[in-house]
Design an enzyme around this catalytic site. Structure first.
Site, PDB file in Angstrom:
ATOM      1  N   LYS A  50       0.948  -1.414  -0.203  1.00 59.75           N
ATOM      2  CA  LYS A  50       0.161  -0.197   0.159  1.00 59.75           C
ATOM      3  C   LYS A  50       0.553   1.241  -0.238  1.00 59.75           C
ATOM      4  O   LYS A  50       0.732   1.844  -0.188  1.00 59.75           O
ATOM      5  CB  LYS A  50      -0.968   0.022   1.449  1.00 59.75           C
ATOM      6  CG  LYS A  50      -1.920  -0.979   1.434  1.00 59.75           C
ATOM      7  CD  LYS A  50      -2.768  -1.436   0.064  1.00 59.75           C
ATOM      8  CE  LYS A  50      -3.367  -2.541   0.173  1.00 59.75           C
ATOM      9  NZ  LYS A  50      -1.968  -3.819  -0.222  1.00 59.75           N
TER      10      LYS A  50
ATOM     11  N   ALA B 152       1.605 -14.958  -9.441  1.00 59.65           N
ATOM     12  CA  ALA B 152       1.467 -14.697  -8.741  1.00 59.65           C
ATOM     13  C   ALA B 152       0.192 -15.191  -8.727  1.00 59.65           C
ATOM     14  O   ALA B 152      -0.924 -15.136  -9.224  1.00 59.65           O
ATOM     15  CB  ALA B 152       0.849 -12.837  -8.800  1.00 59.65           C
TER      16      ALA B 152
ATOM     17  N   ALA C 163      -6.332 -11.334   5.635  1.00 60.70           N
ATOM     18  CA  ALA C 163      -5.506 -10.218   7.040  1.00 60.70           C
ATOM     19  C   ALA C 163      -6.483 -10.685   8.121  1.00 60.70           C
ATOM     20  O   ALA C 163      -6.131 -11.316   9.260  1.00 60.70           O
ATOM     21  CB  ALA C 163      -4.047  -9.179   6.932  1.00 60.70           C
TER      22      ALA C 163
ATOM     23  N   HIS D 100     -23.892  14.408   2.825  1.00 59.63           N
ATOM     24  CA  HIS D 100     -23.238  14.902   0.601  1.00 59.63           C
ATOM     25  C   HIS D 100     -22.449  16.135   1.286  1.00 59.63           C
ATOM     26  O   HIS D 100     -22.719  17.169   2.108  1.00 59.63           O
ATOM     27  CB  HIS D 100     -24.948  15.698   0.436  1.00 59.63           C
ATOM     28  CG  HIS D 100     -24.998  16.746  -0.805  1.00 59.63           C
ATOM     29  ND1 HIS D 100     -24.227  15.773  -1.554  1.00 59.63           N
ATOM     30  CD2 HIS D 100     -24.698  17.209  -0.867  1.00 59.63           C
ATOM     31  CE1 HIS D 100     -24.387  16.253  -2.888  1.00 59.63           C
ATOM     32  NE2 HIS D 100     -24.255  17.833  -2.647  1.00 59.63           N
TER      33      HIS D 100
END
Length: 470
Positions: free
Chosen positions: A52, A274, A324, A449
């Site tokens: 991240k 991967a 995780a 909003h």
């Protein structure tokens, strides 16, 4: 050889292990945790957190490149890969240090070394080959395995990392160079996140997926939307493909890909594997104890109990979903069950999944296809980012929120999103599903909003023919 007696011994200090250890001490158990590498496990050191950090650097760089769209002028934008990697490693080190602090705070003994189980009475014994030298033997009433998992390899196709040209996530986190051409094999969350990162920094990226679409666990409509967004960014996607061979040369990697009955040769500077993960079950003594293992994953009941008295397993070691937050939840439930608190069994359908690519993808519950396959008569609601004021103001109008309801009961069966910051939004639906909120209650909820969260409301309204802003 020292011998110690504990109430609970946890083997592995990832998000499952260290959380289980903390909860055990909170409940009054004398607890020790054994770790062979760094506190925090793969997640904090080589997974969730450092990726991240890399992706954040990539996002900032992407924003700089599009500064003119915001009325800003930036000249000479560039990046230093070594500094990007260094920042990521510092973030990981900080978080691992945070776990060290938590262990001290909760008076959990941390034992650095490699553990192996032996036969015991109340629970298996734990023999630790200490990192500092020597051996230590622990006896506990309860032993919790939280040894996690590692990248899967497929030797028959040459899908084996060499640490130089063919990478797993570990090497991809600390690249020594920026590959001009990158091949990513596998399009799950790990593969797509790295594809997104390296593309943001200029690599020519090709993603190969064996199934018929990328992000195959996601809703088909969300997967398709994401695929178009990735292709728009210049990422090449080859689906329904198999890797027949992968060979590393002196400075490049050559892959033979079969797709649609045709063979194609792809040359790249680096390749990332991967293609899934396998549980870390080796050299733990599981075979000698007779622990049931299914395809590298330890078999447990809903509270983490194995078929061996006093032995438990949690997290990636026990199988999908490999997340995780799932491991942490299992760690808490397992310890509370040991303490006799009767925790609720984990409902896998209520575990959110997130992919932190550009755009992000997040989901929880059943996809539309799976809901229909399960026999539900469904109501489906959708709302585009292009109809949301905050998304437009952010300059992020591409994305979608999708909801799936049981037409008969109004139960929220699933929610699926693609677009900016959806990984922060998905938990709203997670709370709704945990509380068994009805469609009426969701529609009556007031959303602030201007926020991206308003799209969550609109997607619910759309499922019932009440959408406002499209």
């Amino acid at each position: 050889m020292a011998s110690d007696t504990m109430d609970v011994v946890v083997i592995g200090s990832g998000p499952g292990g260290y959380v289980a250890a903390i909860r055990a001490t909170q409940l009054g158990f004398k607890t020790a945790i054994v770790e062979r590498e760094n506190l925090g496990g793969i997640c904090l050191n080589w997974g969730c957190i450092p990726t991240k950090a890399l992706l954040r650097s990539a996002d900032v760089y992407e924003n700089i490149k599009h500064a003119e769209a915001y009325g800003l002028s930036v000249t000479g934008a560039s990046f230093d890969l070594s500094k990007i990697v260094d920042r990521s490693r510092k973030v990981a080190k900080q978080l691992s240090g945070g776990v060290t602090y938590l262990m001290k705070k909760n008076k959990i003994e941390v034992i650095a070394g490699t553990a192996r189980l032996t036969k015991g009475t109340e629970a298996p014994g734990v023999t630790v080959d200490l990192a500092a030298g020597g051996t230590r033997t622990l006896q506990a009433k309860h032993v919790i395995l939280a040894t996690g998992a590692r990248a899967r390899t497929i030797p028959a196709a040459g899908l084996v990392p060499d640490g130089k040209l063919i990478w797993t996530y570990r090497e991809a986190l600390v690249p020594d160079t920026m590959p001009k051409r990158l091949l990513v094999i596998g399009s799950g969350a790990i593969g797509i996140e790295f594809a997104s990162f390296f593309r943001s920094l200029g690599s020519e990226v090709t993603v190969v997926e064996a199934l018929d679409r990328i992000l195959p666990v996601e809703d088909a409509e969300i997967s398709g939307f994401a695929a178009k967004a990735f292709q728009k960014r210049g990422i090449r996607l080859i689906t329904g493909a198999s890797v027949k061979g992968l060979k590393a040369g002196a400075s490049t990697v050559t892959a033979t890909i079969e797709s649609g009955g045709k063979l194609e040769t792809i040359e790249a500077d680096r390749a990332i594997l991967a293609v899934g993960i396998v549980g870390n079950v080796e050299n733990l003594g599981l075979e000698e104890l007779g622990v049931t293992v299914d395809r590298t994953h330890v078999v447990t009941d809903a509270m983490g109990r194995t078929n061996v008295k006093g032995l438990y397993a949690i997290g990636d070691l026990t199988g999908a979903p490999w997340l995780a937050h799932k491991a942490s939840h299992e760690g808490v439930s397992c310890v509370e069950a040991i303490a006799g608190l009767h925790p609720h069994a984990l409902n896998v359908a209520r575990i959110p999944g997130c992919t932190y690519s550009n755009p992000q993808v997040a989901s929880i519950g059943l996809t539309e296809e799976k809901a229909k396959a399960a026999g539900y008569d469904v109501r489906v609601g959708k709302f585009p980012f292009s109809g949301n004021g905050k998304a437009i103001a952010l300059g992020e109008p591409e994305g979608m929120v999708k909801t799936v309801f049981d037409k008969k009961t109004g139960e929220l069966l699933g929610a699926h999103m693609v677009g900016t910051e959806v990984t922060e939004l998905i938990q709203g639906y997670g709370i709704a599903m945990t509380l068994e909120t009805t469609e009426a209650q969701l529609m009556e909820t007031v959303f602030p909003h201007p926020t991206l969260s308003e799209m969550m409301h609109e997607a619910v309204l759309d499922a019932y023919g009440r959408v406002i802003h499209v």
